[in-house]
Design a protein around this motif. Sequence first.
Motif, PDB file in Angstrom:
ATOM      1  N   LYS D 358       0.493  -1.438  -0.043  1.00  0.00           N
ATOM      2  CA  LYS D 358       0.272   0.079   0.110  1.00  0.00           C
ATOM      3  C   LYS D 358       0.772   1.601  -0.398  1.00  0.00           C
ATOM      4  CE  LYS D 358      -3.806  -1.594   1.114  1.00  0.00           C
ATOM      5  NZ  LYS D 358      -5.419  -1.610   0.218  1.00  0.00           N
ATOM      6  N   SER D 360       4.061   1.544  -1.217  1.00  0.00           N
ATOM      7  CA  SER D 360       4.672   1.169  -2.365  1.00  0.00           C
ATOM      8  C   SER D 360       3.771   2.072  -3.273  1.00  0.00           C
ATOM      9  CB  SER D 360       5.028   0.354  -2.983  1.00  0.00           C
ATOM     10  OG  SER D 360       5.809  -0.576  -1.467  1.00  0.00           O
ATOM     11  N   ALA D 361       2.649   1.499  -3.052  1.00  0.00           N
ATOM     12  CA  ALA D 361       1.477   2.121  -4.220  1.00  0.00           C
ATOM     13  C   ALA D 361       1.585   4.156  -4.736  1.00  0.00           C
ATOM     14  CB  ALA D 361       0.525   1.766  -3.932  1.00  0.00           C
ATOM     15  N   ASP D 364       4.533   5.821  -5.044  1.00  0.00           N
ATOM     16  CA  ASP D 364       4.593   6.228  -6.617  1.00  0.00           C
ATOM     17  C   ASP D 364       3.673   7.101  -6.861  1.00  0.00           C
ATOM     18  OD1 ASP D 364       5.914   3.870  -6.946  1.00  0.00           O
ATOM     19  OD2 ASP D 364       4.545   2.528  -6.878  1.00  0.00           O
ATOM     20  N   ARG D 365       2.036   6.949  -6.005  1.00  0.00           N
ATOM     21  CA  ARG D 365       1.642   7.433  -7.091  1.00  0.00           C
ATOM     22  C   ARG D 365       1.424   9.264  -6.329  1.00  0.00           C
ATOM     23  NH1 ARG D 365      -4.809   5.882  -6.567  1.00  0.00           N
ATOM     24  NH2 ARG D 365      -5.521   7.847  -7.861  1.00  0.00           N
ATOM     25  N   ASP D 433      -7.951   2.904  -2.666  1.00  0.00           N
ATOM     26  CA  ASP D 433      -7.768   3.337  -3.575  1.00  0.00           C
ATOM     27  C   ASP D 433      -8.840   4.502  -3.636  1.00  0.00           C
ATOM     28  OD1 ASP D 433      -5.829   0.796  -4.097  1.00  0.00           O
ATOM     29  OD2 ASP D 433      -7.158   0.480  -6.379  1.00  0.00           O
TER      30      ASP D 433
END
Lengths: 521, 521, 448, 448
Positions: D358, D360-361, D364-365, D433
């Motif tokens: 989570k 990491s996502a 990135d975002r 998300d």
Amino acid sequence: MSMNNQGRPTSSGEAFPASIATISGDRGLDHEEPLIFELGHGAAGVDLPDVDVADARLGGQRRKGAIGLPGLSEPEVIRHYVRLSRMNYAIDAGLYPLGSCTMKHNPRLNEKMARLPGFGDLHPLAPQSTTQGALELISQLMTWLTGLTGMPAVAMSPKAGAHGELCGLLAIRAAIAARGKNRKRILVPESAHGTNPATAAFAGFTVDEVPAKPNGHVDAGALKAKLGPDVAAIMLTNPNTCGLFEGEVKEIADAVHAAGAYFYCDGANFNAIAGKVRPGDLGVDAMHINLHKTFSTPHGGGGPGAGPVVLSERLAAYAPIPLLVADGKGLRLIEDMTAAPDGTKPFGRMCAFHGQMGMFVRALTYMLSHGRDGVRQASEDAVLSANYILASLKDVMSAPFGDGPCMHEALFDDAFLEGTGVTTLDFAKAMIDEGYHPMTMYFPLVVHGAMLIEPTESESKASLDRFIHVLHTLASEARAKKTERFAGAPHLAPRRRLDETAAARKPVLRWKPEALKQAAE
Amino acid sequence: MSMNNQGRPTSSGEAFPASIATISGDRGLDHEEPLIFELGHGAAGVDLPDVDVADARLGGQRRKGAIGLPGLSEPEVIRHYVRLSRMNYAIDAGLYPLGSCTMKHNPRLNEKMARLPGFGDLHPLAPQSTTQGALELISQLMTWLTGLTGMPAVAMSPKAGAHGELCGLLAIRAAIAARGKNRKRILVPESAHGTNPATAAFAGFTVDEVPAKPNGHVDAGALKAKLGPDVAAIMLTNPNTCGLFEGEVKEIADAVHAAGAYFYCDGANFNAIAGKVRPGDLGVDAMHINLHKTFSTPHGGGGPGAGPVVLSERLAAYAPIPLLVADGKGLRLIEDMTAAPDGTKPFGRMCAFHGQMGMFVRALTYMLSHGRDGVRQASEDAVLSANYILASLKDVMSAPFGDGPCMHEALFDDAFLEGTGVTTLDFAKAMIDEGYHPMTMYFPLVVHGAMLIEPTESESKASLDRFIHVLHTLASEARAKKTERFAGAPHLAPRRRLDETAAARKPVLRWKPEALKQAAE
Amino acid sequence: MRYLPLTPDDRRAMLARIGAQDVDALFRDVPKPALAPLSVFNLPDTQGEMEVERALSKLAASNVAAGAAPFFCGAGAYKHHVPSAVDHLIQRSEFLTSYTPYQPEIAQGTLQYLFEFQSQVALLTGMEVANASLYDGSTATAEAVLMAQRITKRGKAILSGGLHPHYAETVETVAGLFGPMTRSAVTPGSAEDIIALIDEDTACVVVQSPDVFGLIRNLRPIADAAHAKGALLIAVVTEVVSLGLLEPPGAQGADIVAAEGQSIGNGLNFGGPYVGLFAAREKFLRQMPGRLCGETVDAEGRRGYVLTLSTREQHIRREKATSNICTNSGLCTLAFTIHLSLLGEEGLTRLARINHAKASALADRLAALPGVEVVTPAFFNEFTVRLPKPAAPVVEALAAKSVIAGVPVSRLLPHDKTVEKLLILAATETNTDDDFAALSSALNGALA
Amino acid sequence: MRYLPLTPDDRRAMLARIGAQDVDALFRDVPKPALAPLSVFNLPDTQGEMEVERALSKLAASNVAAGAAPFFCGAGAYKHHVPSAVDHLIQRSEFLTSYTPYQPEIAQGTLQYLFEFQSQVALLTGMEVANASLYDGSTATAEAVLMAQRITKRGKAILSGGLHPHYAETVETVAGLFGPMTRSAVTPGSAEDIIALIDEDTACVVVQSPDVFGLIRNLRPIADAAHAKGALLIAVVTEVVSLGLLEPPGAQGADIVAAEGQSIGNGLNFGGPYVGLFAAREKFLRQMPGRLCGETVDAEGRRGYVLTLSTREQHIRREKATSNICTNSGLCTLAFTIHLSLLGEEGLTRLARINHAKASALADRLAALPGVEVVTPAFFNEFTVRLPKPAAPVVEALAAKSVIAGVPVSRLLPHDKTVEKLLILAATETNTDDDFAALSSALNGALA
Ligand SMILES: Cc1ncc(COP(=O)(O)O)c(C=O)c1O
Ligand SMILES: Cc1ncc(COP(=O)(O)O)c(C=O)c1O
């Protein structure tokens, strides 16, 4: 003295000198507890203002005498109930193998969800625009129930299994009446649960018993022979109360239908087949589902439960109000017979409001948690565990219907106790001393001294192994006529055996204030 | 056999044949329970997806070995802890007369309020604009604490009584340093709770013991004699640990102040005087308040608690960060020393974040429920109940400091056991068999074989009478050298006496996997 | 799956002991075509606790909880404050996860509270005996009529027009099978002359007080008239808190009392589970439905409790049972009895007076609104008003403004145009002056 | 008052037995002027449960709960999903309302779970022994430094710049009395050369990993360097879930581990109560602070548990005790141990991986947003970003839009202007998300 690595004593401890009773009557963590009436002393467990009200609007009906309720403070009330609770056995504390009762794990999430204010603090007659989430929940649950059973419709309002039976039979009655017929007889296998014949009578039918075959299955031949123009329905439990699947169910259903009657299925044992077999594929016309068994509402010392009834195409139109319908504005309840949609002919109303919402929340939570795969796995595990018990105990206990396989419960009879001086009751009570709740005893009636064991899917293999070991040892000792454990058991419970005869002979069903008691004498 | 009307046996029941141990090792509702490690079998009590993650952002620190945690399903976990819980004594189940520990009723409303998402699910570093309700709660609690104590300021962050003591002493240390002084000695009466000297040492002071007078009060003369330029403070408990109010407190405070020292009051016993006496009127400079005693956070098997410290004008400026201030936009936390308002010189920080919010919610709930009148009544009832016990038992037990009155706890010593062969420990353990938790034993140290009984305000008169009856009988039997009950007691608890010496001699402080165990051998 | 303890290894080992190749071998009695593959079930797969909690919370959040708005619904279900101790105690594992107390030696906790519950219900209703609960007030009423039919061996029941329409329909659905059910006509806010309807064929008269429009009824004359004709009086109470202020049915000659116990200890729950209270005169004991708990002694002479007189019940008596009920309202009775223990004599009587005072204040306030008429002259905590417009749209309009104004009578009697302007409102200890102000101003707006 | 069982009659009877005229006679030792009349207390009077509940609920409702918004705060306290079984179990009366297990015969429940807790903490941290809890991670860290000072008989402690500033301040406040505390400077997102600071006077080096900026540290070289100088390595963990994915401090040479256990089983609680985990090498056992539970046998040879080695503790050893702690985090340890038992090996390791995935996502975002730079290269579930503007006002602006964006570093280090654009964000299994989308769009807006 040596000990094993789990802290279990390898021999019993020194007992407290038998000659000495405690001063208090309590013993360690085991407290005796008086009645709440004996504890009351005029205190109060709430703080409410002492408001005066006029008589003007009381219609001359103001209460004249005192009620006689005991008054206690909050700490006293809490202690009273905590102490009482500690005298109870519970699933949370141990295996609870009551056959037919499905004492499975009750997830705590279900309790939490049922208490969300949007469900728990919602009035049944609040404007429907403010209850759309609740109606949506019911609708989702209906999808699950019809999906799992393969039936087209479901009536949600019945408040327990027996109430569901009544609902189903009333739908059948209405369907028969709509056909201009008058059929009065209901066929009920002798192994049926007591609610089946009771409900049939409750719904104004007469009961005709169908015998069981020596293998525990209903005698399909005898059943077919009993069919006739006055037969309204059969009530068949499947899996049946002996823990067996009625393999001839489809033929029976066909014969019943051919005779113009309906097939009511008692779905109390649906937990053995949910996610594996759809009753709709077996010719069932109506079946109640005990949400409090299969879908895990806690039993709460006797209730509450919920008994929605799935209905076949032939019966769907007769479902009682309220009905849930979707229209342009969302979901809507039809709460009045006169407002029933075209093509429906509700037979009436089962109760005020819309059924056991608290149980619906728990059931849907359970279903969403398990998913279809989990529901299926739970059924398989329940059946597997029962067969494991049967396979492990059949050498010392007697299984009246052979080596299995069984479904979700393993049935034994008292043949292995014959001549030992130990009865089914003794055997059961000895289990209490061992830390187990007994199995269901003396039911079903078709076998002598029945012991019906339903482990459910919630026990680990280690737990099953321990249980098997204890029962195996008990059975072996009984057979060897080592009866000390059994005579007068239980010895180690909060109470020894209770005198039920005395209780029934001169019933004392309530506490009475001294004044009333004396007056009665 | 006859029975009385509360179901208490008039003689003890037939014991389970002593020669027979149960097969399972369990006994009725009393289950033995293995370690969770012995139960684990690779199941899981949660359903989480098996997500794969890359090493890229793990800095080469991905775990290499397994952890070794046991895996159980939810039902197994629940059963484990339910069974463990049933081996515990609790206030909810019985009188818990632990002196100095204040085992009073814990209202359930407090638990409910602490779990409101706005408190329980609030991050300590969430933007302050989104935590104004929490800050307002702390502010209201501060008003209550300063109002009840008559002190101008309060530091909220200490996490328990001992932590509060440390906070108080560090404020004193800072105040002395601000005066350019260096005072190292702290006077502590010998009756003090162990945390007092421990805290003094923890804060870098040396401890100088002040003797008690034969009447249980601190020897004010000896105390005054010890005052001098190196004395930083006295730590006085009032009411003291013998359950007595230090009547000379004001003179002591004056002498301490005259000597340039500070008066730290251990407020663990504030529950005897809350709403009756304001420590601020007695010359106190700093006092912690155990919210988990006086204001009823449940003790939870050892914690958590909270120990806010009220401070006099002379110490207020030194309160640690965080500080709560009001400005135009609402309430605001000052979390950094460099941002401290003018006139304040925080001595530092006691812990991360802002203290035990969970306990603050419970304490404020308790205070609003009781109100000032209820707080006062609670103190009076606590004192009344202790005196009732003292008056009712002083004929058979020995009260070292005469006939009273005492404050909220009744102190006895073991003089009445002399020559009986029964020790304080035996006496206490015999109480366990009677269904009671023992009183505090061997504390305070100033009397021999101390037994300190604190009934709190939460017991009904009937409960006190029953307790008195049991203790009276026990004491009478001991004096009459009827020692069967005492020898080797408890007999009826989940465990007999445990070997504490063995535990300390070769400590086994954790479960070890077999591999590790073997390696160690 | 987190609730299933068996691991794949366990399952293999168990199958081996059983001697079965796979689990489907255990389902061999199921006709092959009926053994469905998973794909047959068009339903979602397993989810974690967090995901499920999220889904349910979302559904819950799209309802307006009673506590989230000024709230005035009654008509058979009432919003009361339940002390926090109640919910804590009923969640004790030993209460929550135990079965019907069939093994009394290890169920004394349940049995003793049932005995206490029966005693409390008998005291409250002024009756001699009470059972251990039925499903709810409506089904208890139906059971009462069936019991009266059995006792009198007559079929006809006269249902007061003041009986909650859902109750009347429930009674008609089941007792209607055994005789004619006559509903007497009533003008909301007044008592009909029900006595005139009683005849020699009448098994019972069913009268609710306070009635569905809130009106307090005088039962004594009806009881006397019924008894004179050999019929029984069944008294129905939907708001049991009223018994803290009003004369109990037992003191007015009722033979059976059927009541809804939800108000004490139990939440609104969108209609269930609730708890049916059932009390009667002792002479009818053996015709009572439902479980009974009785006092006895154990083998050592200690007092204890057991389920008793079960020869009335389905599991012993089967088609001859007095009812088919099995599962009842167990845990709801516990909530009821704990709350009532906390209240005690003083608490319940005070609570009742507060409720009446609140409702009186609300009635005064609404009566002052132009065009609004209070039609119930004597009431406990609930009364009916006549609006100048149909009530249902007004209620919906107010709901859109987050005021839950009460139950339009048309919701209960949709086919009766004469009642469409009537609105039933309840006020309890939970209502504040702010609630009253919000309601009257919103109502004023909607009626203008 | 509902919590007070004594009635006026009881009080009179009790005073009579005591022989006191009134209750104030029992307060006779209190100097007269100090015995205050009720009116001295300018505080409200008693209120009913409903009124109190209303007042508290109103306060609670004026906060934004973490679950009520997209939420990204960490920095020492983490939002995780706690299974519902945990809170149910810790509220069992026998756990909730029992005292410290001083009478082991009737406290085996508490003692056994403490033993299990100690075992779990030792396993998680990779250490030999653990105690039965301290107050929280920060005070545990302070105790660790004091313990190192005692063991090494040295005063100086070197605190990594990556140590949570609140922790550093807590350590300085107490251990600073016994020696110099040196905080090493650090560039957020990178590891300072702390080894260079270790000398012969050093008692210990205190290193947090993942550090306050989220950076995973490599402890082994520091441990080796410390040991070479006779100093101890104290490893600090504020996010204990990380131990499900990362190498434990015990495997990297740590001598003492101090950790915050809140993430497992415990709510955010606005900062407390939390649970301090404390583990060490066995050879330092007798210098450990806090309670220890040990295995033993009872008089019948049955296994049982007792509090042990209490000669280290204040109630026995008084001013010579290893710590002044008495009340600890009892019930929070229970919540911790239950949650960890539910997780088990598989659950915890999965949970840890989900958290990392989570975060990491999210990283990135956020890195994709113009002007936003992720400064932490290696992290568990938390990292630091540099914004193009000061972070604090951005966070307040997002809060006004109901997005709780994280903790601005300036909240922890307000005097350090070089960090004012830094924002610490945590992502856990609870983030969806949708949360990420809400954050990035809100952030984009605020930065535009
Ligand atoms: C086979 C069977 N049928 C029907 C029932 C009745 O269900 P309920 O108790 O929900 O009314 C039961 C319950 O015990 C049962 O086991
Ligand atoms: C007199 C006294 N002082 C101080 C303390 C320490 O308080 P805490 O346990 O909250 O740290 C106690 C607690 O037992 C106490 O009784």
